[in-house]
Design a protein around this motif. Structure first.
Motif, PDB file in Angstrom:
ATOM      1  N   THR A 112       0.934  -1.067   0.248  1.00  0.00           N
ATOM      2  CA  THR A 112       0.004   0.191   0.194  1.00  0.00           C
ATOM      3  C   THR A 112       0.764   1.012  -0.237  1.00  0.00           C
ATOM      4  OG1 THR A 112      -1.720  -1.443   0.981  1.00  0.00           O
ATOM      5  CG2 THR A 112      -1.794   1.011   0.769  1.00  0.00           C
ATOM      6  N   LEU A 113       1.845   0.893   0.886  1.00  0.00           N
ATOM      7  CA  LEU A 113       2.673   2.130   1.048  1.00  0.00           C
ATOM      8  C   LEU A 113       3.295   2.767  -0.188  1.00  0.00           C
ATOM      9  CD1 LEU A 113       4.766   2.145   4.377  1.00  0.00           C
ATOM     10  CD2 LEU A 113       3.235   3.984   3.594  1.00  0.00           C
ATOM     11  N   ARG A 114       3.400   1.788  -1.515  1.00  0.00           N
ATOM     12  CA  ARG A 114       4.085   1.558  -2.658  1.00  0.00           C
ATOM     13  C   ARG A 114       3.747   1.744  -3.951  1.00  0.00           C
ATOM     14  NH1 ARG A 114       9.474   0.233  -3.404  1.00  0.00           N
ATOM     15  NH2 ARG A 114      10.589  -0.967  -2.010  1.00  0.00           N
ATOM     16  N   HIS A 115       2.834   1.770  -3.746  1.00  0.00           N
ATOM     17  CA  HIS A 115       1.387   1.770  -4.744  1.00  0.00           C
ATOM     18  C   HIS A 115      -0.224   2.722  -4.472  1.00  0.00           C
ATOM     19  CE1 HIS A 115       3.371  -1.440  -6.972  1.00  0.00           C
ATOM     20  NE2 HIS A 115       3.475  -2.141  -5.544  1.00  0.00           N
ATOM     21  N   ARG A 116       0.101   3.112  -3.499  1.00  0.00           N
ATOM     22  CA  ARG A 116      -1.350   3.961  -3.065  1.00  0.00           C
ATOM     23  C   ARG A 116      -1.113   5.030  -2.129  1.00  0.00           C
ATOM     24  NH1 ARG A 116      -3.035   0.652  -6.035  1.00  0.00           N
ATOM     25  NH2 ARG A 116      -4.555  -1.045  -5.856  1.00  0.00           N
ATOM     26  N   ALA A 117       0.392   5.371  -1.895  1.00  0.00           N
ATOM     27  CA  ALA A 117       0.935   6.861  -1.762  1.00  0.00           C
ATOM     28  C   ALA A 117       0.351   8.076  -2.143  1.00  0.00           C
ATOM     29  CB  ALA A 117       2.386   6.282  -1.104  1.00  0.00           C
ATOM     30  N   VAL A 118      -0.030   8.243  -3.717  1.00  0.00           N
ATOM     31  CA  VAL A 118      -0.176   9.104  -4.411  1.00  0.00           C
ATOM     32  C   VAL A 118      -0.973   9.007  -5.143  1.00  0.00           C
ATOM     33  CG1 VAL A 118       0.821  10.173  -6.645  1.00  0.00           C
ATOM     34  CG2 VAL A 118       2.454   9.219  -5.268  1.00  0.00           C
ATOM     35  N   ASN A 119      -1.649   7.667  -4.912  1.00  0.00           N
ATOM     36  CA  ASN A 119      -3.028   8.396  -6.024  1.00  0.00           C
ATOM     37  C   ASN A 119      -3.769   6.296  -5.714  1.00  0.00           C
ATOM     38  OD1 ASN A 119      -5.472   7.920  -6.921  1.00  0.00           O
ATOM     39  ND2 ASN A 119      -4.552   7.918  -9.335  1.00  0.00           N
ATOM     40  N   PRO A 120      -4.662   6.713  -4.903  1.00  0.00           N
ATOM     41  CA  PRO A 120      -5.370   7.619  -4.194  1.00  0.00           C
ATOM     42  C   PRO A 120      -4.958   8.338  -3.128  1.00  0.00           C
ATOM     43  CG  PRO A 120      -6.282   5.754  -2.966  1.00  0.00           C
ATOM     44  CD  PRO A 120      -5.386   5.466  -3.862  1.00  0.00           C
ATOM     45  N   ALA A 123      -4.292   8.899   3.467  1.00  0.00           N
ATOM     46  CA  ALA A 123      -4.861  10.451   4.344  1.00  0.00           C
ATOM     47  C   ALA A 123      -5.167   9.922   6.095  1.00  0.00           C
ATOM     48  CB  ALA A 123      -5.591  11.550   3.644  1.00  0.00           C
ATOM     49  N   GLU A 124      -5.417  10.698   6.551  1.00  0.00           N
ATOM     50  CA  GLU A 124      -6.222  10.676   8.476  1.00  0.00           C
ATOM     51  C   GLU A 124      -8.017  10.508   7.752  1.00  0.00           C
ATOM     52  OE1 GLU A 124      -6.361  12.054  13.044  1.00  0.00           O
ATOM     53  OE2 GLU A 124      -5.666  13.992  11.304  1.00  0.00           O
ATOM     54  N   GLY A 125      -7.947   9.054   8.733  1.00  0.00           N
ATOM     55  CA  GLY A 125      -9.371   9.115   8.091  1.00  0.00           C
ATOM     56  C   GLY A 125      -9.828   7.838   6.772  1.00  0.00           C
ATOM     57  N   ASP A 126      -8.960   7.511   6.985  1.00  0.00           N
ATOM     58  CA  ASP A 126      -8.793   6.598   5.882  1.00  0.00           C
ATOM     59  C   ASP A 126      -8.776   5.139   6.196  1.00  0.00           C
ATOM     60  OD1 ASP A 126      -8.595   8.054   3.811  1.00  0.00           O
ATOM     61  OD2 ASP A 126      -6.537   8.151   2.559  1.00  0.00           O
ATOM     62  N   MET A 127      -9.104   4.076   4.764  1.00  0.00           N
ATOM     63  CA  MET A 127      -8.930   2.333   6.216  1.00  0.00           C
ATOM     64  C   MET A 127      -9.115   1.920   4.243  1.00  0.00           C
ATOM     65  SD  MET A 127     -10.864   1.384   9.335  1.00  0.00           S
ATOM     66  CE  MET A 127     -11.459   2.734  10.722  1.00  0.00           C
ATOM     67  N   ARG A 198     -13.181   6.767   3.632  1.00  0.00           N
ATOM     68  CA  ARG A 198     -12.328   7.651   3.388  1.00  0.00           C
ATOM     69  C   ARG A 198     -13.093   9.023   4.862  1.00  0.00           C
ATOM     70  NH1 ARG A 198     -10.625   9.018  -2.114  1.00  0.00           N
ATOM     71  NH2 ARG A 198     -11.509   7.536  -2.442  1.00  0.00           N
ATOM     72  N   ASP A 199     -12.320   9.760   4.682  1.00  0.00           N
ATOM     73  CA  ASP A 199     -12.622  10.853   6.396  1.00  0.00           C
ATOM     74  C   ASP A 199     -13.624  10.446   7.251  1.00  0.00           C
ATOM     75  OD1 ASP A 199     -12.140  13.125   6.941  1.00  0.00           O
ATOM     76  OD2 ASP A 199     -13.890  14.397   5.751  1.00  0.00           O
ATOM     77  N   PHE A 200     -13.090   8.715   7.608  1.00  0.00           N
ATOM     78  CA  PHE A 200     -13.687   8.288   9.446  1.00  0.00           C
ATOM     79  C   PHE A 200     -15.304   8.076   8.146  1.00  0.00           C
ATOM     80  CE2 PHE A 200     -10.728  11.039  10.877  1.00  0.00           C
ATOM     81  CZ  PHE A 200     -10.255  10.556  11.714  1.00  0.00           C
ATOM     82  N   GLN A 201     -15.479   7.902   7.013  1.00  0.00           N
ATOM     83  CA  GLN A 201     -17.095   8.050   6.859  1.00  0.00           C
ATOM     84  C   GLN A 201     -16.986   5.843   5.883  1.00  0.00           C
ATOM     85  OE1 GLN A 201     -19.957   9.405   7.234  1.00  0.00           O
ATOM     86  NE2 GLN A 201     -18.438  10.106   8.262  1.00  0.00           N
ATOM     87  N   LEU A 202     -17.535   4.929   5.584  1.00  0.00           N
ATOM     88  CA  LEU A 202     -17.903   4.428   5.461  1.00  0.00           C
ATOM     89  C   LEU A 202     -18.301   4.101   3.930  1.00  0.00           C
ATOM     90  CD1 LEU A 202     -17.658   0.974   4.220  1.00  0.00           C
ATOM     91  CD2 LEU A 202     -20.116   1.005   5.721  1.00  0.00           C
ATOM     92  N   GLN A 203     -17.149   4.466   2.334  1.00  0.00           N
ATOM     93  CA  GLN A 203     -17.631   4.336   1.200  1.00  0.00           C
ATOM     94  C   GLN A 203     -18.938   3.394   1.226  1.00  0.00           C
ATOM     95  OE1 GLN A 203     -16.125   7.131  -0.185  1.00  0.00           O
ATOM     96  NE2 GLN A 203     -15.862   6.913   1.622  1.00  0.00           N
TER      97      GLN A 203
END
Length: 773
Positions: A112-120, A123-127, A198-203
């Motif tokens: 995740t750090l390698r392939h998701r750090a730029v897109n998407p 951030a805080e509040g993510d899962m 995202r931002d503490f909200q279930l998508q």
């Protein structure tokens, strides 16, 4: 704007160098870390308090997951785990549940750090959510991990994660097990890490897509929310700890926990002689209709304070019995944690620095995409762990203190049976799906100083347990006719392996046949090996009683207790099969006990008599396997001595001596222990291996087993004992034998196994050691 097309090689993960990973992160992801000086300045009291607080955080996460999940897999069987990791994903504290998952959690975070750090972005509040076993997180697609970054003052401080096995995530087969699968496209769809919160909200869109695939969407949806809740608990408790002690202090404790675990394990390894130990095991069948054996082999080498596990020579990937690199690593952790780190806090990020893996891609336990991997954790990963445990036990057996952790193989596999159909007990018929969780009560392997624990659990799930049978009958339209320990199922030995058990189930509350999917191993070739001459535990066996008399028996007030009472048409279930169970028919599953330790003819006769009284063994087993004559509950000592001498004479008469004995002897009492039967000493200034019982010199230290003075025998698998209840010819075409090597002077068994006829000669315990006496 062009979009890159990601090849399958992108969806793979391996351990990374922390410094290199740190340098690769974009400037948008700023991480929190500390210096070595800050770690060294920690006072002992603060370290211990914060360390235990971190441990309690993971415990709370586990309780939160269990309380919110509605799945018996979580609430009863405890097939889940959780972790707190540092900013780069290294595991600081893990749970005491499914320890195989420990080998995969960090891999998903690295990816995740390698392939998701730029897109998407992170951030805080993510899962994030993933069930892609090539990425990590879990060992097959049914293992689903939800994990979140935890930020403090805008910096990535750490990660929390929660994961569990889901009952069904789609695919061709019930419970996502497809016995005939040729590739992953017949199984549940692997999902690379996707942002589910995202931002503490279930998508809701992502959640809806996720549960839409399942045959039991309500359970999967509830588990999703349970894992989100467990992560929320972890984040809140971690931030409260930071608020109390400061971010730098908490992070310094996290880093030191991993370093301490690493240094303690390295110190333990340094105290042992260097050497190499090998083990080879088999999966009987790889898909529905297959009749072949498939090999996994490992050589474990200890040099100084480091281990190398080399799987070179493992068979190519095949059928559904494959696992990815994450599964192989999980299998290693299955064995390493209880055997080498039982007295070390499980800061897995530090422990995993102490070993390397050497492996070929495209093999059974390092399968490349798009191999079928649904059987991954309970097939090749499990066998990988059993083989590693066999090697580590041989390594430790020479040490008086560390030898307490030696253990013969526990139940060698998970016997999978998935039932699904229509529950007609309510006002409206409703579909159901049930994974039989009773094999959680596997038998533990015997130890040098004690018998294995009867139906004690699984080596990989220390906190596991079987479900309440009444609850199973309440939830699903089935009736359990029996659930009981099976006499003779533990491997015979000086110390007996723990017993396995069996269950008989018949439909009750449905008028239509239910689907039945079987996936298992260990029916033709034993996977619960003994040590030091101990015999393997029982073979697994699944039986379908067609044209059953169960309805008539119950109507007459009789509860059947034996297979023969149920039907004259008993159909053995194959290792991998899609079948059915109709009303009035019975499914009987017998799962495995543990392997024995030491020659059964050296077992205390009083222990055999006690086992007979407690129905742990049969009278035939007492005489034929242990050579003990029990009359009216009392050991007949003279008759027992005569019977054991007779059995040693039988060994002498039937065996082939590989190399004539030298006639030389040493005093075994002054030699160094290698295992229950072998010692290492000197003879005329040469390091030699000798029998611990008679002192007969078998050969020089370090020579291959084929060059030793040993007596060899091969016979029918049934000669291993009454625990061999399955006929290998029902499952595979290759000949399978009972193989035994004995001392050619006192005829003590040094090695006993049920293996293919072409199984390589084992490097008996300690014979590959490189240390001088």
């Amino acid at each position: 704007m062009s979009m890159p097309i990601l090849g399958s090689e992108v969806f793979s993960s391996r351990p990374v160098d922390p410094d290199e990973l740190q340098r690769s992160l974009p400037s948008t992801v700023e991480t929190h870390t500390v210096t070595q000086e800050q770690i060294d300045r920690l006072d002992p009291l603060t370290y211990e308090v914060v360390r235990h607080r971190l441990w309690s955080v993971t415990d709370e996460m586990g309780e939160a997951l269990k309380r919110m999940s509605g799945s018996p897999i979580v609430t009863d069987a405890n097939d889940f785990d959780f972790a707190i990791s540092d900013e780069l994903g290294q595991e600081v504290q893990v749970g005491l549940y499914n320890t195989m998952l420990v080998g995969a959690v960090d891999l998903a975070i690295y990816w995740t750090l390698r392939h998701r750090a730029v897109n998407p972005g992170i951030a805080e509040g993510d899962m994030f959510l993933t069930n892609d076993p090539w990425v990590g997180g879990g060992l097959h697609q049914n293992d689903v991990m939800v994990y979140q970054p935890v930020f403090h003052d805008g910096k990535l401080f750490g990660w929390t994660s929660a994961l569990c096995h889901e009952p069904d995530l789609g695919g061709v087969g019930l419970g996502s097990f497809s016995p005939a699968a040729e590739d992953v496209f017949s199984e549940s769809l692997p999902t690379p890490p996707v942002k589910v919160v995202r931002d503490f909200q279930l998508q809701r869109d992502v959640a809806d897509v996720w549960i839409r695939r399942s045959r039991v969407p309500m359970l999967v949806g509830l588990d999703l929310r349970a894992k989100i809740g467990a992560n929320n608990v972890g984040r809140e408790r971690l931030l409260a700890l930071i608020e109390q002690y400061g971010a730098d202090t908490v992070k310094a404790v996290m880093k030191r926990m991993m370093s301490d675990a690493e240094s303690r394990l390295r110190a333990k390894l340094s105290s042992l002689p260097d050497g190499s130990w090998s083990a080879t095991g088999y999966q009987d069948q790889s898909y529905e209709g297959d009749r072949n054996l498939h090999k996994i082999t490992v050589t474990t080498t200890k040099t100084g304070d480091h281990l190398t596990f080399d799987f070179t020579g493992t068979d190519p990937q095949s059928g559904v019995i494959n696992c990815t690199y994450a599964g192989m690593r999980g299998g290693v952790m299955l064995a390493l944690l209880p055997i080498l780190a039982g007295d070390i806090p499980w800061s897995a990020g530090g422990l995993m620095r102490c070993f390397d893996l050497v492996t070929e891609e495209g093999t059974l336990n390092n399968a490349t995409y798009p191999a079928a991997v649904g059987r991954g954790p309970i097939g090749p990963a499990w066998l990988t762990g059993s083989l590693i445990a066999e090697c580590l036990s041989q390594m430790l057996d020479r040490d008086l203190e560390l030898g307490k952790n030696v253990q013969a193989t526990c139940c060698g596999t998970w016997d999978t049976a998935v039932m699904a159909g229509l529950d007609e007990r309510g006002e409206q018929p409703a579909p159901f799906l049930n994974i039989i969780m009773e094999p959680m009560a596997g038998g533990y392997g015997a130890r040098p100083h004690a018998d294995g624990i009867d139906t004690g659990g699984l080596f990989c799930i220390p906190m596991g347990r079987v479900p309440d049978v009444e609850m199973t009958e309440f939830l699903y339209p089935v009736l359990a006719l029996w659930r009981r320990e099976v006499p003779d199922s533990g491997g015979p030995g000086r110390h007996r392996g723990g017993l396995g058990a069996s269950i008989a189930i018949t439909p009750h509350g449905t008028s239509v046949p239910m689907g039945l999917v079987l996936a298992s191993a260990g029916k033709a070739v034993a996977q619960n090996a003994g040590l030091a001459g101990g015999h393997p535990g029982n073979s697994g066996l699944d039986v379908l009683a067609r044209r059953s008399r169960v309805a008539d028996l119950l109507a007459s007030g009789r509860i059947p207790s034996e297979l023969e009472e149920l039907s004259d048409t008993l159909e053995p279930g194959q290792n991998y099969a899609s079948s059915y169970l109709a009303p009035g028919e019975v499914f009987v599953m017998t799962w495995q006990g543990g392997g024995g330790y030491g020659d059964p003819l050296t077992r205390d006769p009083e222990a055999v008599a006690r086992d007979l009284r407690e129905q742990k063994i049969s009278a035939d087993s007492a005489r034929a396997v242990y050579g003990v004559i029990v009359e009216n509950g009392v050991v007949n000592r003279p008759a027992t001595t005569a019977e054991r001498e007779r059995q040693r004479s039988v060994r002498r008469d039937r065996s082939r001596v590989l190399r004539p004995t030298t006639g030389r002897r040493i005093n075994p009492d002054s030699a160094r222990r290698l295992d229950d039967n072998l010692v290492e000493g000197t003879d005329a200034g040469t390091a030699v291996v000798a029998c611990r019982h008679c002192g007969d010199v078998l050969g020089e230290t370090g020579v291959p087993a084929a060059e030793l003075s040993l007596a060899a025998y091969e016979g029918s698998p049934a000669e291993a004992g009454p625990q061999i209840i399955a006929d290998a010819a029902d499952y595979v075409d290759a000949p399978v034998v009972f193989r035994q090597y004995c001392c050619p002077t006192c005829w003590t068994a040094l090695y006993s196994a049920v293996v293919p006829a072409d199984h390589p000669m084992p490097p008996l315990a300690g014979l590959a050691a490189t240390s001088a006496v």
